[in-house]
Design a protein around this motif. Structure first.
Motif, PDB file in Angstrom:
ATOM      1  N   MET A  66      85.224  47.747  55.658  1.00 26.06           N
ATOM      2  CA  MET A  66      84.595  49.068  55.716  1.00 26.06           C
ATOM      3  C   MET A  66      85.496  50.065  56.425  1.00 26.06           C
ATOM      4  N   ASP A  67      85.383  51.330  56.038  1.00 28.24           N
ATOM      5  CA  ASP A  67      86.007  52.378  56.844  1.00 28.24           C
ATOM      6  C   ASP A  67      84.975  52.842  57.874  1.00 28.24           C
ATOM      7  N   ALA A  71      76.153  51.820  57.715  1.00 25.64           N
ATOM      8  CA  ALA A  71      75.563  50.488  57.770  1.00 25.64           C
ATOM      9  C   ALA A  71      74.904  50.235  59.123  1.00 25.64           C
ATOM     10  N   GLU A  72      75.532  50.668  60.202  1.00 28.78           N
ATOM     11  CA  GLU A  72      74.962  50.421  61.527  1.00 28.78           C
ATOM     12  C   GLU A  72      73.716  51.268  61.782  1.00 28.78           C
ATOM     13  N   ALA A  73      73.510  52.296  61.004  1.00 23.73           N
ATOM     14  CA  ALA A  73      72.275  53.076  61.115  1.00 23.73           C
ATOM     15  C   ALA A  73      71.062  52.234  60.734  1.00 23.73           C
ATOM     16  N   LEU A  74      71.290  51.114  60.053  1.00 25.84           N
ATOM     17  CA  LEU A  74      70.206  50.221  59.636  1.00 25.84           C
ATOM     18  C   LEU A  74      69.862  49.172  60.699  1.00 25.84           C
ATOM     19  N   ASN A  75      70.623  49.135  61.789  1.00 28.12           N
ATOM     20  CA  ASN A  75      70.348  48.173  62.861  1.00 28.12           C
ATOM     21  C   ASN A  75      68.945  48.372  63.419  1.00 28.12           C
ATOM     22  N   ASP A  76      68.321  47.264  63.822  1.00 27.08           N
ATOM     23  CA  ASP A  76      67.055  47.345  64.541  1.00 27.08           C
ATOM     24  C   ASP A  76      66.987  46.169  65.514  1.00 27.08           C
ATOM     25  N   MET A  77      65.849  45.970  66.119  1.00 20.71           N
ATOM     26  CA  MET A  77      65.702  44.912  67.125  1.00 20.71           C
ATOM     27  C   MET A  77      65.812  43.511  66.524  1.00 20.71           C
ATOM     28  N   ASP A  78      65.602  43.364  65.222  1.00 25.55           N
ATOM     29  CA  ASP A  78      65.630  42.054  64.585  1.00 25.55           C
ATOM     30  C   ASP A  78      67.016  41.647  64.096  1.00 25.55           C
ATOM     31  N   ALA A  79      67.838  42.621  63.738  1.00 25.47           N
ATOM     32  CA  ALA A  79      69.168  42.304  63.203  1.00 25.47           C
ATOM     33  C   ALA A  79      70.104  43.490  63.392  1.00 25.47           C
ATOM     34  N   ILE A  80      71.352  43.177  63.756  1.00 22.72           N
ATOM     35  CA  ILE A  80      72.381  44.207  63.874  1.00 22.72           C
ATOM     36  C   ILE A  80      73.586  43.788  63.046  1.00 22.72           C
ATOM     37  N   LEU A  81      74.320  44.772  62.566  1.00 21.71           N
ATOM     38  CA  LEU A  81      75.480  44.500  61.724  1.00 21.71           C
ATOM     39  C   LEU A  81      76.584  43.795  62.502  1.00 21.71           C
ATOM     40  N   ASN A  99      73.919  37.413  51.769  1.00 21.49           N
ATOM     41  CA  ASN A  99      73.018  36.386  51.239  1.00 21.49           C
ATOM     42  C   ASN A  99      71.932  35.991  52.231  1.00 21.49           C
ATOM     43  N   ASP A 100      71.922  36.602  53.393  1.00 23.66           N
ATOM     44  CA  ASP A 100      70.975  36.263  54.448  1.00 23.66           C
ATOM     45  C   ASP A 100      69.735  37.154  54.299  1.00 23.66           C
ATOM     46  N   PRO A 101      68.543  36.552  54.159  1.00 26.45           N
ATOM     47  CA  PRO A 101      67.332  37.362  53.987  1.00 26.45           C
ATOM     48  C   PRO A 101      67.112  38.390  55.097  1.00 26.45           C
ATOM     49  N   ALA A 102      67.521  38.100  56.307  1.00 24.58           N
ATOM     50  CA  ALA A 102      67.334  39.035  57.420  1.00 24.58           C
ATOM     51  C   ALA A 102      68.212  40.280  57.293  1.00 24.58           C
ATOM     52  N   TYR A 103      69.225  40.213  56.414  1.00 25.70           N
ATOM     53  CA  TYR A 103      70.173  41.319  56.263  1.00 25.70           C
ATOM     54  C   TYR A 103      70.093  41.995  54.889  1.00 25.70           C
ATOM     55  N   GLN A 104      69.053  41.749  54.148  1.00 28.06           N
ATOM     56  CA  GLN A 104      68.955  42.293  52.791  1.00 28.06           C
ATOM     57  C   GLN A 104      68.972  43.816  52.748  1.00 28.06           C
ATOM     58  N   ARG A 105      68.542  44.470  53.809  1.00 28.11           N
ATOM     59  CA  ARG A 105      68.565  45.939  53.802  1.00 28.11           C
ATOM     60  C   ARG A 105      69.985  46.488  53.791  1.00 28.11           C
ATOM     61  N   TRP A 106      70.985  45.658  54.107  1.00 27.03           N
ATOM     62  CA  TRP A 106      72.377  46.094  54.084  1.00 27.03           C
ATOM     63  C   TRP A 106      73.012  45.962  52.690  1.00 27.03           C
ATOM     64  N   VAL A 107      72.406  45.224  51.801  1.00 27.48           N
ATOM     65  CA  VAL A 107      73.019  44.985  50.488  1.00 27.48           C
ATOM     66  C   VAL A 107      73.311  46.286  49.728  1.00 27.48           C
ATOM     67  N   PRO A 108      72.394  47.254  49.657  1.00 30.60           N
ATOM     68  CA  PRO A 108      72.729  48.495  48.941  1.00 30.60           C
ATOM     69  C   PRO A 108      73.915  49.255  49.555  1.00 30.60           C
ATOM     70  N   THR A 109      74.065  49.177  50.869  1.00 29.32           N
ATOM     71  CA  THR A 109      75.134  49.896  51.555  1.00 29.32           C
ATOM     72  C   THR A 109      76.460  49.152  51.506  1.00 29.32           C
ATOM     73  N   LEU A 110      76.426  47.828  51.643  1.00 31.40           N
ATOM     74  CA  LEU A 110      77.652  47.035  51.771  1.00 31.40           C
ATOM     75  C   LEU A 110      78.002  46.204  50.545  1.00 31.40           C
TER      76      LEU A 110
END
Length: 88
Positions: free
Chosen positions: A9-10, A17-27, A57-68
């Motif tokens: 990533m640049d 991508a890090e804007a999607l971080n929350d208490m459950d998962a961080i990039l 491929n990790d279900p906890a990180y699926q919100r990152w798939v569209p971005t990454l």
């Protein structure tokens, strides 16, 4: 260290991508800082950011798939992309 697939990533992509971080998962992206990485055939990597591609491929990180999910992925050795840690 380990050889693994990394998403490259640049700064702008990392920030989005890090804007999607929350208490459950961080990039947890890490900046490439070893000049040897520029010899791997993926262009200039120093200053770019990487995260393990396995998170796509990790279900906890699926919100990152569209971005990454569409970014370049390269198999690289951590010892080549990250400078050695100097001991005090």
């Amino acid at each position: 260290m380990a050889v693994q697939a990394f998403i490259i990533m640049d700064q702008t992509q990392r920030d989005a991508a890090e804007a999607l971080n929350d208490m459950d998962a961080i990039l947890g992206a890490r900046q490439v800082d070893n000049p040897l990485s520029n010899n791997l055939g993926s262009g200039t990597l120093v200053g770019k950011w990487v995260s393990p591609a396995r998170l796509l491929n990790d279900p906890a990180y699926q919100r990152w798939v569209p971005t990454l999910g569409g970014l370049p992925i390269a198999v690289m050795d951590s010892e080549t992309i990250f400078a050695p840690v100097e001991e005090a």
